[in-house]
Design an enzyme around this catalytic site. Structure first.
Site, PDB file in Angstrom:
ATOM      1  N   HIS A 155      -3.830  -5.414  -9.182  1.00 47.77           N
ATOM      2  CA  HIS A 155      -4.815  -4.397  -8.836  1.00 47.77           C
ATOM      3  C   HIS A 155      -6.212  -5.012  -8.972  1.00 47.77           C
ATOM      4  CE1 HIS A 155      -6.451  -0.437  -8.191  1.00 47.77           C
ATOM      5  NE2 HIS A 155      -7.300  -0.691  -9.162  1.00 47.77           N
TER       6      HIS A 155
ATOM      7  N   MET B  69       0.799  -1.223   0.000  1.00 42.82           N
ATOM      8  CA  MET B  69       0.000   0.000   0.000  1.00 42.82           C
ATOM      9  C   MET B  69       0.836   1.280   0.000  1.00 42.82           C
ATOM     10  SD  MET B  69      -2.916  -1.148  -0.455  1.00 42.82           S
ATOM     11  CE  MET B  69      -3.829  -2.683  -0.337  1.00 42.82           C
TER      12      MET B  69
END
Ligand code: GAR
Length: 208
Positions: free
Chosen positions: A110, A91
């Protein structure tokens, strides 16, 4: 033997899918040399430990500037002769220095069909919230090489997943993981390990 370095921040189910694919010999001639976490409490570090894989925590906030942080990541991977970096629920947005050091050797997964629901601010559950808000009937996952544009690098593999009318972000996230991410991420790593991926004009060519 291809040495892989994995970057994680959380639960690590994609890391697990890749570990399982190496252990079952679906991905051959590859090993995970190190798992680097941005968060010391990430469950992904437990998963690494359970499979005797070295786990390291490197936190951006421990460095006075981004360049030193990225150099620490580069050093960690270079010291272990890592040739492929796999971002698995990582992240932290990574910068040019790191990307340049491993050009077309950094992959990310993703949880949408890029270019939908991607870019800055789209990560984790937020992606699925946006997909449900828009009312798309299909979503999915994308594995791509990482470049300077968030989620903008050359696309390696994509897989579509159906959205159901009563989905919550959590339910949709789980389905996208099960039906897409945990399948196409090991497949992309396998293709890389077999030397079957090349990038031409910012597009990935897969040698079949
Ligand atoms: C996954 O759904 C992955 O696609 C997403 O975070 C989750 C991590 O799960 N990544 C992003 O949103 C990156 N922009 P995991 O830690 O269980 O693999």
């Amino acid at each position: 033997m291809l040495k892989i370095g994995v970057l994680v921040s959380g639960g690590g189910t994609n890391l697990q899918a890749i570990i399982d694919s190496i252990e079952s010999n679906y991905i051959k001639n590859a090993e995970i040399a190190v798992v680097v976490s941005s968060n010391p409490n990430a469950y992904a570090l437990e998963r690494a430990k359970n499979h005797n894989i070295e786990g390291v925590t490197i936190r951006k906030k421990d460095f006075s500037d981004v360049s030193l942080y990225e150099q620490a990541l580069i050093d960690c991977f270079k010291e272990r002769n890592v040739e492929l970096i796999v971002m698995a629920g990582f992240m932290v947005v990574i910068g040019e220095k790191f990307i340049d050091a491993f050009r077309n050797r950094i992959m990310n997964v993703h949880p949408s069909l890029i270019p939908a629901f991607c870019g800055d601010g789209f990560y984790g559950l937020r992606v699925h919230e946006a997909a449900l808000k828009r009312g798309v009937k299909l979503t999915g996952a994308t594995v791509h090489f990482v470049n300077e544009i968030t989620d903008g690098g050359p696309i390696i593999l994509q897989k579509a997943v159906e959205v159901m009318e009563d989905d919550t972000p959590e339910v949709l996230q789980k389905r996208v993981m099960q039906e897409a991410e945990w399948i196409i991420y090991p497949e992309a790593v396998k293709l890389f390990a077999e030397g079957r991926l090349s990038v031409v004009d910012d597009k990935v060519i897969i040698r079949r």
